[in-house]
Design an enzyme around this catalytic site. Structure first.
Site, PDB file in Angstrom:
ATOM      1  N   LYS A   1     -31.773  14.359  -6.938  1.00 46.67           N
ATOM      2  CA  LYS A   1     -31.121  14.807  -8.172  1.00 46.67           C
ATOM      3  C   LYS A   1     -31.381  13.861  -9.347  1.00 46.67           C
ATOM      4  O   LYS A   1     -31.819  12.729  -9.175  1.00 46.67           O
ATOM      5  CB  LYS A   1     -29.615  15.016  -7.930  1.00 46.67           C
ATOM      6  CG  LYS A   1     -29.369  16.345  -7.185  1.00 46.67           C
ATOM      7  CD  LYS A   1     -27.923  16.730  -7.090  1.00 46.67           C
ATOM      8  CE  LYS A   1     -27.823  18.085  -6.365  1.00 46.67           C
ATOM      9  NZ  LYS A   1     -26.463  18.449  -6.013  1.00 46.67           N
TER      10      LYS A   1
ATOM     11  N   ARG B   1     -26.764  16.905   2.516  1.00 44.51           N
ATOM     12  CA  ARG B   1     -27.660  18.021   2.206  1.00 44.51           C
ATOM     13  C   ARG B   1     -28.908  17.444   1.554  1.00 44.51           C
ATOM     14  O   ARG B   1     -28.802  16.869   0.456  1.00 44.51           O
ATOM     15  CB  ARG B   1     -26.933  18.991   1.255  1.00 44.51           C
ATOM     16  CG  ARG B   1     -27.734  20.199   0.834  1.00 44.51           C
ATOM     17  CD  ARG B   1     -26.936  21.031  -0.170  1.00 44.51           C
ATOM     18  NE  ARG B   1     -27.681  22.191  -0.628  1.00 44.51           N
ATOM     19  CZ  ARG B   1     -28.572  22.160  -1.603  1.00 44.51           C
ATOM     20  NH1 ARG B   1     -28.841  21.034  -2.232  1.00 44.51           N
ATOM     21  NH2 ARG B   1     -29.204  23.268  -1.956  1.00 44.51           N
TER      22      ARG B   1
HETATM   23  C1  7PJ Z   1     -25.813  21.571  -4.000  1.00 45.65           C
HETATM   24  C2  7PJ Z   1     -25.698  22.834  -3.430  1.00 45.65           C
HETATM   25  C3  7PJ Z   1     -24.880  20.554  -3.643  1.00 45.65           C
HETATM   26  C4  7PJ Z   1     -23.853  22.183  -2.204  1.00 45.65           C
HETATM   27  C5  7PJ Z   1     -27.353  22.817  -4.804  1.00 45.65           C
HETATM   28  C6  7PJ Z   1     -30.082  20.965  -5.934  1.00 45.65           C
HETATM   29  C7  7PJ Z   1     -29.298  21.981  -6.675  1.00 45.65           C
HETATM   30  N1  7PJ Z   1     -24.728  23.151  -2.539  1.00 45.65           N
HETATM   31  N2  7PJ Z   1     -26.676  23.602  -3.942  1.00 45.65           N
HETATM   32  N3  7PJ Z   1     -23.916  20.923  -2.742  1.00 45.65           N
HETATM   33  N4  7PJ Z   1     -26.875  21.575  -4.848  1.00 45.65           N
HETATM   34  N5  7PJ Z   1     -22.865  22.446  -1.326  1.00 45.65           N
HETATM   35  O1  7PJ Z   1     -30.248  21.005  -4.723  1.00 45.65           O
HETATM   36  O2  7PJ Z   1     -30.596  20.050  -6.655  1.00 45.65           O
HETATM   37  O3  7PJ Z   1     -24.885  19.414  -4.108  1.00 45.65           O
HETATM   38  S1  7PJ Z   1     -28.724  23.396  -5.719  1.00 45.65           S
END
Ligand code: 7PJ
Length: 367
Positions: free
Chosen positions: A306, A341
């Site tokens: 990020k 994640r």
């Molecule tokens: C996240 C997400 C996060 C959860 C995205 C990216 C943007 N879902 N979906 N947490 N980020 N739960 O991956 O940069 O931080 S999309």
């Protein structure tokens, strides 16, 4: 609800009670409290009190927590203390007493080269299978970019991107499948196609019937904090105290899920790095991660590649942010976060295994 008092576990350490030196046998054993029922324990609490303009923070060691001058206040937070150490339920069959890796599968046109529907689906399924081989416990499939400034994706387009990938992976693997969507209909069809978890960055607020559909599915849900819509969220985010405001929001969304009929044992909370947060907000949330265990549910952290990392280290290309992403993942698991994640599963797996061995002081018993 705005709380006035919050507890953040600190002095977090690996529980070594099984490895005490023989000549210590007569010493009374003091273990601290287990953090969310896992292998980490905590020996002290930061007590945070909302105040204007500043939140007050003081540290108390656990033995003193319910005596001394803050005893009455502490009782108001006794519910939090209990939640901090209670074991978490298994999630879609996965025990959460050790960190789990969620691998990201983006099914957005810009994420997978060559166009063509079949090509995209096949690539996404192959990518997912590779992530499992690399050590992912969960796959998170998303067909709508929720990056800052992203445009909305129509329902049919999102269904067309996501559902075949869920079906394709379900046919080939027992791995836990999560779907990253804000749309009720995508949730409904994903559940039917065999998804195991619903992950909504709007915490089931984007569409009015999404919470009901999620509850009907019987699946575990991830509620994430975001301020504003992805298109504009990072323009001018406003908080009194970002760490505590995120806590209050997550607490209210956990409650909304419970009211809708989702058992607490099926709710995961995520502070939402990068969603309506400037750099100083993001790093404050990272430093406050352990606070969120007070919600009494597993915590998920998504910081992989990020912008925060780019800003801290002047790296524009997201693919060059892997080392910073690993540092975020380790900061997370060291704070007891149960799920990270990530894009880079193999690298994250290696970092976590080394962290675990070095924290435990043994190469054995890591599972
Ligand atoms: C996240 C997400 C996060 C959860 C995205 C990216 C943007 N879902 N979906 N947490 N980020 N739960 O991956 O940069 O931080 S999309």
């Amino acid at each position: 609800m705005k709380r006035s008092i919050y507890l953040q576990p600190t002095a977090i350490f690996w529980d070594r009670s099984g490895r005490r030196a023989v000549d210590e046998a007569d010493l009374p054993e003091w273990k601290g409290l287990p953090l969310a029922g896992g292998r980490l324990s905590f020996a002290a609490l930061d007590v945070l009190t909302r105040g204007s303009p500043e939140t007050k923070r003081r540290t108390v060691v656990l033995g003193d927590a319910f005596s001394g001058d803050w005893g009455r206040e502490a009782l108001a937070a006794a519910d939090i203390l209990e939640q901090l150490s209670e074991p978490r339920a298994r999630l879609a069959g996965l025990s959460l007493d050790r960190p789990r890796i969620m691998g990201i599968i983006n099914v957005t046109p810009d994420s997978f080269s060559d166009g063509g529907e079949f090509q995209t689906t096949r690539d996404a399924v192959e990518h997912g299978l590779r992530l499992i081989e690399e050590g992912a416990d969960i796959l998170d499939i998303g067909g709508e970019s929720t990056r800052p400034q992203a445009d909305d994706v129509g329902l049919n387009e999102e269904l067309r991107r996501v559902i075949p990938v869920v079906e394709g992976l379900r046919a080939k693997t027992d791995a836990v499948i999560s779907v990253d969507t804000r749309k009720a209909e995508v949730m409904r069809q994903a559940a039917r196609a065999g998804a195991d978890i619903l992950n909504d960055v709007s915490a089931f607020t984007h569409e009015p019937d999404s919470l009901e559909i999620a509850a009907d599915s019987g699946l575990p849900v991830i509620v994430m904090h975001a301020q504003g819509d992805p298109k504009t969220m990072n323009d001018n985010p406003q908080y009194d105290d970002v760490v505590l405001d995120v806590y209050d929001y997550l607490e209210s969304r956990v409650q909304a899920c419970i009211s809708a009929g989702i058992p607490k044992s099926k709710i995961i909370a995520d502070p939402g790095i990068g969603f309506g947060k400037h750099l100083h907000h993001n790093v404050a949330v990272m430093a406050g991660l352990a606070l969120y265990h007070g919600l009494g549910v597993p915590i998920l952290l998504g910081a992989s590649r990020k912008k925060m990392i780019g800003q801290l280290c002047n790296v524009d290309d997201a693919k060059e942010r892997v080392p910073g992403s690993l540092a975020c993942a380790i900061a997370g698991v060291a704070a007891g976060v149960q799920i990270v994640r990530v894009h880079d599963v193999k690298e994250t797996k290696q970092a976590i295994e080394v962290w675990r061995a070095c924290s435990a002081g043994t190469e054995k018993g890591l599972d």
